[in-house]
Design a protein around this motif. Sequence first.
Motif, PDB file in Angstrom:
ATOM      1  N   PRO A   1      14.930  60.728  29.001  1.00  0.00           N
ATOM      2  CA  PRO A   1      15.313  59.675  28.052  1.00  0.00           C
ATOM      3  C   PRO A   1      16.790  59.300  28.211  1.00  0.00           C
ATOM      4  CG  PRO A   1      14.216  61.513  26.953  1.00  0.00           C
ATOM      5  CD  PRO A   1      14.564  61.964  28.324  1.00  0.00           C
TER       6      PRO A   1
ATOM      7  N   SER B   1      19.266  58.792  23.029  1.00  0.00           N
ATOM      8  CA  SER B   1      18.036  59.359  22.466  1.00  0.00           C
ATOM      9  C   SER B   1      18.040  60.879  22.588  1.00  0.00           C
ATOM     10  CB  SER B   1      16.814  58.774  23.172  1.00  0.00           C
ATOM     11  OG  SER B   1      16.718  57.382  22.954  1.00  0.00           O
ATOM     12  N   GLU B   2      18.523  61.405  23.718  1.00  0.00           N
ATOM     13  CA  GLU B   2      18.620  62.853  23.896  1.00  0.00           C
ATOM     14  C   GLU B   2      19.534  63.476  22.850  1.00  0.00           C
ATOM     15  OE1 GLU B   2      17.798  64.009  28.544  1.00  0.00           O
ATOM     16  OE2 GLU B   2      19.860  63.740  27.879  1.00  0.00           O
TER      17      GLU B   2
ATOM     18  N   THR C   1      20.530  62.293  19.957  1.00  0.00           N
ATOM     19  CA  THR C   1      19.995  62.169  18.590  1.00  0.00           C
ATOM     20  C   THR C   1      18.886  63.178  18.354  1.00  0.00           C
ATOM     21  OG1 THR C   1      20.540  59.810  18.566  1.00  0.00           O
ATOM     22  CG2 THR C   1      18.922  60.588  16.957  1.00  0.00           C
ATOM     23  N   CYS C   2      17.956  63.307  19.295  1.00  0.00           N
ATOM     24  CA  CYS C   2      16.852  64.248  19.143  1.00  0.00           C
ATOM     25  C   CYS C   2      17.372  65.683  19.056  1.00  0.00           C
ATOM     26  CB  CYS C   2      15.884  64.083  20.311  1.00  0.00           C
ATOM     27  SG  CYS C   2      14.392  65.089  20.196  1.00  0.00           S
TER      28      CYS C   2
ATOM     29  N   TRP D   1       7.642  55.490  22.636  1.00  0.00           N
ATOM     30  CA  TRP D   1       8.304  56.317  21.634  1.00  0.00           C
ATOM     31  C   TRP D   1       8.103  57.784  22.001  1.00  0.00           C
ATOM     32  CZ3 TRP D   1      10.981  54.374  17.373  1.00  0.00           C
ATOM     33  CH2 TRP D   1      10.860  53.005  17.169  1.00  0.00           C
TER      34      TRP D   1
ATOM     35  N   ILE E   1      19.576  54.496  16.013  1.00  0.00           N
ATOM     36  CA  ILE E   1      19.124  54.083  17.345  1.00  0.00           C
ATOM     37  C   ILE E   1      17.763  53.389  17.272  1.00  0.00           C
ATOM     38  CG2 ILE E   1      20.410  55.947  18.440  1.00  0.00           C
ATOM     39  CD1 ILE E   1      17.743  57.379  18.897  1.00  0.00           C
TER      40      ILE E   1
ATOM     41  N   GLY F   1      15.108  54.373  15.319  1.00  0.00           N
ATOM     42  CA  GLY F   1      13.997  55.271  15.028  1.00  0.00           C
ATOM     43  C   GLY F   1      13.766  55.419  13.539  1.00  0.00           C
TER      44      GLY F   1
ATOM     45  N   LEU G   1      11.504  58.439  17.819  1.00  0.00           N
ATOM     46  CA  LEU G   1      12.687  57.888  18.470  1.00  0.00           C
ATOM     47  C   LEU G   1      12.260  57.057  19.673  1.00  0.00           C
ATOM     48  CD1 LEU G   1      14.937  61.093  18.459  1.00  0.00           C
ATOM     49  CD2 LEU G   1      15.054  59.157  16.884  1.00  0.00           C
ATOM     50  N   PRO G   2      13.004  55.986  19.967  1.00  0.00           N
ATOM     51  CA  PRO G   2      12.650  55.165  21.142  1.00  0.00           C
ATOM     52  C   PRO G   2      12.808  55.956  22.429  1.00  0.00           C
ATOM     53  CG  PRO G   2      14.744  54.454  20.193  1.00  0.00           C
ATOM     54  CD  PRO G   2      14.159  55.440  19.226  1.00  0.00           C
ATOM     55  N   PHE G   3      11.788  55.867  23.291  1.00  0.00           N
ATOM     56  CA  PHE G   3      11.817  56.571  24.570  1.00  0.00           C
ATOM     57  C   PHE G   3      12.201  55.557  25.656  1.00  0.00           C
ATOM     58  CE2 PHE G   3       9.816  58.308  28.426  1.00  0.00           C
ATOM     59  CZ  PHE G   3      10.423  59.543  28.459  1.00  0.00           C
ATOM     60  N   THR G   4      13.495  55.330  25.777  1.00  0.00           N
ATOM     61  CA  THR G   4      14.018  54.453  26.815  1.00  0.00           C
ATOM     62  C   THR G   4      14.471  55.313  27.979  1.00  0.00           C
ATOM     63  OG1 THR G   4      14.771  52.922  25.118  1.00  0.00           O
ATOM     64  CG2 THR G   4      15.681  52.646  27.328  1.00  0.00           C
TER      65      THR G   4
END
Length: 407
Positions: free
Chosen positions: A301, A305-306, A308-309, A340, A372, A374, A392-395
């Motif tokens: 990701p 995103s990383e 935040t997760c 996601w 972000i 999510g 969470l968005p998986f970009t």
Amino acid sequence: MGRLRFFPLPANRQHWPWLLLSLPALATTVVAAQPVWRIAALAVGLGAWHQWQRQRQYAAGTQPEQQLRQHQRNIGALARPLPDALLIVQQAQVIYRNPAAERLLGLAADTPAPSLAALLPTLAPALPEQALSQHLSLQGGNGQTLDTLVTIAPFLHEGRPSHLLLVHDITQVEATRRQLQASNRELQAMAQRLFTVQEDERRAISRDMHDDIGQAITAMKLAAHAAIDEPDPAQRADDLGLLLEMADQTVGRLRDLSTLLRPPQLDALGLEAALSWQARTILRNRAIDFAVDIPPLSQRPAAVSEQTCFRIAQESLTNIVRHAHAGSVQLSLHELADGWMRLCISDDGDGFDLDGPRGLGLAVMRERAQGIGGKLDIQTAPGAGTCITCHLPFTPAAATEPGPGAA
């Protein structure tokens, strides 16, 4: 002839010429005829006159009824398509309600006209003499409590004093307003404590570096001087061994401090390994059974995103250790098919009341997710454990990296 005054002339003047032309012929016939025929002619004439009078009176009497029925049809045509409940009240009795009122208040179409007090018990018994609007809570047809905005206006209906009530369901609007108020309170609390939290973190880092790292470096300096001035080779070797041990401890403390700021596993190994390492690090010295379910992701990701997760998982696990008194914890991360990824952390601990006072950690986690794009969902109750689900968005990281020609 005086009695003829009891029979009024026709109201429509277009009948008068016919009546005037008919009178001489009628008079000649009556005078020339035999008495029996004169009586018969007069009876026929009077009968026809009375019949005309009755028809005129009937038409005059039925005209208001027709107007009333047309008026009621007009009201029904206007009120039936309304999405809001409409009631017409006379003397505290509901004499008309539209289909929306029947749906909102749970009334069958063939139910007799109820009293206003039975439908809206929280409404004041005396209706106002001027138009006004007020908020009311009432029991809906589905058994749920509804928030409504009731507009009341006096008017004349069928010539009688009446009141028109328009009931607008604002339950969803009020729920959204309460959610916004709760979010605003959380944001205000976060803003008030943000500066304090930052200062506390800086003070803790400064204290750790001064008390641990600084003292360790000072001790190593003294040990080095002692080793230089030590004439005994055996004692010099001991001093150098102590110096190496203190150096190793100092490096370990620096590594721990760096890990708190930014875990190296997240950069070196990726999100899956970093989450597994974090769960083991936080829970391994606790009497807590934990299970980690993190299958490999198809792609790495994006960094935001990383981070935040990872931080949401870190905050959740820390809260479990501090407050939950849990016996088991489950952590999972799965990639979804619609772009996601879903992070789930659940425990069998004490739980808490979502409507009660909460710490800053939950608000921070929610703001991290929303920041972000999510969303974060918390399911808990006192004594029922807690389940935190974060989408969470998986970009993919490659999609966020600048191209070769980017500045």
